[in-house]
Design a protein around this motif. Sequence first.
Motif, PDB file in Angstrom:
ATOM      1  N   SER A   1      -8.699   2.389   8.418  1.00  0.00           N
ATOM      2  CA  SER A   1      -8.119   3.536   7.728  1.00  0.00           C
ATOM      3  C   SER A   1      -6.601   3.469   7.868  1.00  0.00           C
ATOM      4  CB  SER A   1      -8.650   4.839   8.340  1.00  0.00           C
ATOM      5  OG  SER A   1      -7.976   5.959   7.804  1.00  0.00           O
ATOM      6  N   VAL A   2      -5.905   3.579   6.752  1.00  0.00           N
ATOM      7  CA  VAL A   2      -4.445   3.573   6.739  1.00  0.00           C
ATOM      8  C   VAL A   2      -3.982   4.962   6.316  1.00  0.00           C
ATOM      9  CG1 VAL A   2      -2.374   2.451   5.843  1.00  0.00           C
ATOM     10  CG2 VAL A   2      -4.505   1.135   6.060  1.00  0.00           C
ATOM     11  N   ALA A   3      -3.265   5.648   7.198  1.00  0.00           N
ATOM     12  CA  ALA A   3      -2.845   7.034   6.945  1.00  0.00           C
ATOM     13  C   ALA A   3      -1.344   7.091   6.704  1.00  0.00           C
ATOM     14  CB  ALA A   3      -3.223   7.921   8.124  1.00  0.00           C
ATOM     15  N   PHE A   4      -0.978   7.620   5.548  1.00  0.00           N
ATOM     16  CA  PHE A   4       0.433   7.792   5.186  1.00  0.00           C
ATOM     17  C   PHE A   4       0.810   9.256   5.409  1.00  0.00           C
ATOM     18  CE2 PHE A   4      -1.363   4.427   2.531  1.00  0.00           C
ATOM     19  CZ  PHE A   4      -0.529   3.381   2.866  1.00  0.00           C
ATOM     20  N   ARG A   5       1.866   9.473   6.189  1.00  0.00           N
ATOM     21  CA  ARG A   5       2.322  10.835   6.496  1.00  0.00           C
ATOM     22  C   ARG A   5       3.833  10.931   6.345  1.00  0.00           C
ATOM     23  NH1 ARG A   5      -1.596   9.689  10.508  1.00  0.00           N
ATOM     24  NH2 ARG A   5      -3.337  11.177  10.569  1.00  0.00           N
ATOM     25  N   VAL A   6       4.314  12.183   6.255  1.00  0.00           N
ATOM     26  CA  VAL A   6       5.749  12.461   6.276  1.00  0.00           C
ATOM     27  C   VAL A   6       6.026  13.192   7.584  1.00  0.00           C
ATOM     28  CG1 VAL A   6       7.724  13.456   5.077  1.00  0.00           C
ATOM     29  CG2 VAL A   6       5.728  12.689   3.763  1.00  0.00           C
TER      30      VAL A   6
ATOM     31  N   ILE B   1       3.166   5.362   9.004  1.00  0.00           N
ATOM     32  CA  ILE B   1       1.898   4.725   8.647  1.00  0.00           C
ATOM     33  C   ILE B   1       1.076   4.548   9.916  1.00  0.00           C
ATOM     34  CG2 ILE B   1       0.787   2.755   7.543  1.00  0.00           C
ATOM     35  CD1 ILE B   1       3.477   2.179   6.157  1.00  0.00           C
ATOM     36  N   GLY B   2      -0.028   5.277  10.006  1.00  0.00           N
ATOM     37  CA  GLY B   2      -0.934   5.150  11.140  1.00  0.00           C
ATOM     38  C   GLY B   2      -2.196   4.426  10.726  1.00  0.00           C
ATOM     39  N   LEU B   3      -2.731   3.608  11.617  1.00  0.00           N
ATOM     40  CA  LEU B   3      -3.928   2.831  11.313  1.00  0.00           C
ATOM     41  C   LEU B   3      -4.993   3.061  12.378  1.00  0.00           C
ATOM     42  CD1 LEU B   3      -1.240   0.653  10.855  1.00  0.00           C
ATOM     43  CD2 LEU B   3      -3.060  -0.344   9.480  1.00  0.00           C
ATOM     44  N   ASN B   4      -6.228   3.199  11.941  1.00  0.00           N
ATOM     45  CA  ASN B   4      -7.379   3.251  12.829  1.00  0.00           C
ATOM     46  C   ASN B   4      -8.341   2.137  12.445  1.00  0.00           C
ATOM     47  OD1 ASN B   4      -7.040   5.494  14.688  1.00  0.00           O
ATOM     48  ND2 ASN B   4      -7.124   6.807  12.884  1.00  0.00           N
ATOM     49  N   PHE B   5      -8.855   1.451  13.440  1.00  0.00           N
ATOM     50  CA  PHE B   5      -9.812   0.374  13.232  1.00  0.00           C
ATOM     51  C   PHE B   5     -11.145   0.782  13.854  1.00  0.00           C
ATOM     52  CE2 PHE B   5     -11.090  -4.145  14.680  1.00  0.00           C
ATOM     53  CZ  PHE B   5     -11.946  -4.273  13.602  1.00  0.00           C
ATOM     54  N   TYR B   6     -12.126   1.055  12.996  1.00  0.00           N
ATOM     55  CA  TYR B   6     -13.480   1.398  13.421  1.00  0.00           C
ATOM     56  C   TYR B   6     -14.285   0.098  13.437  1.00  0.00           C
ATOM     57  CZ  TYR B   6     -11.880   6.088  12.221  1.00  0.00           C
ATOM     58  OH  TYR B   6     -11.163   7.253  12.137  1.00  0.00           O
ATOM     59  N   ARG B   7     -14.562  -0.406  14.636  1.00  0.00           N
ATOM     60  CA  ARG B   7     -15.134  -1.744  14.766  1.00  0.00           C
ATOM     61  C   ARG B   7     -16.591  -1.807  14.312  1.00  0.00           C
ATOM     62  NH1 ARG B   7     -12.969  -1.605  20.791  1.00  0.00           N
ATOM     63  NH2 ARG B   7     -13.551   0.561  20.315  1.00  0.00           N
ATOM     64  N   ASP B   8     -17.337  -0.737  14.531  1.00  0.00           N
ATOM     65  CA  ASP B   8     -18.751  -0.715  14.153  1.00  0.00           C
ATOM     66  C   ASP B   8     -19.216   0.733  14.138  1.00  0.00           C
ATOM     67  OD1 ASP B   8     -19.168   0.031  16.859  1.00  0.00           O
ATOM     68  OD2 ASP B   8     -19.679  -2.022  17.439  1.00  0.00           O
ATOM     69  N   GLU B   9     -20.538   0.924  14.099  1.00  0.00           N
ATOM     70  CA  GLU B   9     -21.114   2.269  14.004  1.00  0.00           C
ATOM     71  C   GLU B   9     -20.855   3.129  15.233  1.00  0.00           C
ATOM     72  OE1 GLU B   9     -24.349  -0.490  15.601  1.00  0.00           O
ATOM     73  OE2 GLU B   9     -22.740  -0.584  14.098  1.00  0.00           O
TER      74      GLU B   9
ATOM     75  N   LEU C   1      -5.022   8.941   2.942  1.00  0.00           N
ATOM     76  CA  LEU C   1      -5.767   7.923   3.673  1.00  0.00           C
ATOM     77  C   LEU C   1      -6.274   6.857   2.699  1.00  0.00           C
ATOM     78  CD1 LEU C   1      -8.042  10.126   5.983  1.00  0.00           C
ATOM     79  CD2 LEU C   1      -5.760   9.224   6.465  1.00  0.00           C
ATOM     80  N   LEU C   2      -5.958   5.615   2.999  1.00  0.00           N
ATOM     81  CA  LEU C   2      -6.495   4.471   2.285  1.00  0.00           C
ATOM     82  C   LEU C   2      -7.598   3.860   3.131  1.00  0.00           C
ATOM     83  CD1 LEU C   2      -6.514   2.074   0.242  1.00  0.00           C
ATOM     84  CD2 LEU C   2      -4.645   1.071   1.609  1.00  0.00           C
ATOM     85  N   SER C   3      -8.786   3.673   2.557  1.00  0.00           N
ATOM     86  CA  SER C   3      -9.913   3.065   3.264  1.00  0.00           C
ATOM     87  C   SER C   3     -10.067   1.609   2.848  1.00  0.00           C
ATOM     88  CB  SER C   3     -11.211   3.820   2.967  1.00  0.00           C
ATOM     89  OG  SER C   3     -11.198   5.101   3.569  1.00  0.00           O
TER      90      SER C   3
ATOM     91  N   ALA D   1       0.832  -1.203   0.000  1.00  0.00           N
ATOM     92  CA  ALA D   1       0.000   0.000   0.000  1.00  0.00           C
ATOM     93  C   ALA D   1       0.868   1.255   0.000  1.00  0.00           C
ATOM     94  CB  ALA D   1      -0.929  -0.009   1.212  1.00  0.00           C
ATOM     95  N   LEU D   2       1.951   1.220   0.757  1.00  0.00           N
ATOM     96  CA  LEU D   2       2.878   2.351   0.793  1.00  0.00           C
ATOM     97  C   LEU D   2       3.457   2.611  -0.591  1.00  0.00           C
ATOM     98  CD1 LEU D   2       4.608   4.432   2.376  1.00  0.00           C
ATOM     99  CD2 LEU D   2       6.235   2.560   2.796  1.00  0.00           C
TER     100      LEU D   2
END
Length: 197
Positions: free
Chosen positions: A183-188, A96-104, A126-128, A81-82
């Motif tokens: 959500s996968v967030a790519f930052r510098v 690379i930061g990741l957030n996991f939204y488990r449900d609503e 951001l990659l969804s 993905a990178l």
Amino acid sequence: MQALLFEPNVQRIADETTGPITYQPGVIAPDLAASWFAALLQGVDWHESSRMMYERMVGVPRLHGHYAADDPSLPKVLGAALGIAKAQFRAPFNSIGLNFYRDEHDSVAPHNDKLHELVPHQPIVLLSLGATRTMVIRRKTPPHLKTELELEAGSLLLMGWNAQLNYDHGIPKLRYPVGPRISVAFRVRPGWSEDGW
């Protein structure tokens, strides 16, 4: 397996003056996006965290993870993905930061990224993966224009460094059931070396 679809449709949310912010659905083919989601769901060391709010500690309503781009333990999916993010946007992403939204019930409040934690004039991408969730993007100054953007699996959202000065973004809770999303967030980040900070 085909990773990239040809000629992704680019939707411009904000121009270069206040952004840019662009959204590209369908950059990652659906089957590949689904396999990446499954791999990250099982392969990332997800963490819970807390923060002070209204004078008390509350749980952050999502799980998170983080990798340096040169981490030897970087999952192969994130390496792939990178590579796509770097090729698409020509930025030297190192975080690379990741957030996991488990449900609503999981969400992130409206915010902007902290500029001192970013290299000036480098974008955030951001990659969804997983279920579609709504991102609300709102301009900070009048007329406070608001966009509700449906972030689909396999899409890429670019937010320019300048956009953090002019817009807030967040993922609100929902009143109806929804599946999990990553959500996968790519930052510098400034000050990164092969050993991290």
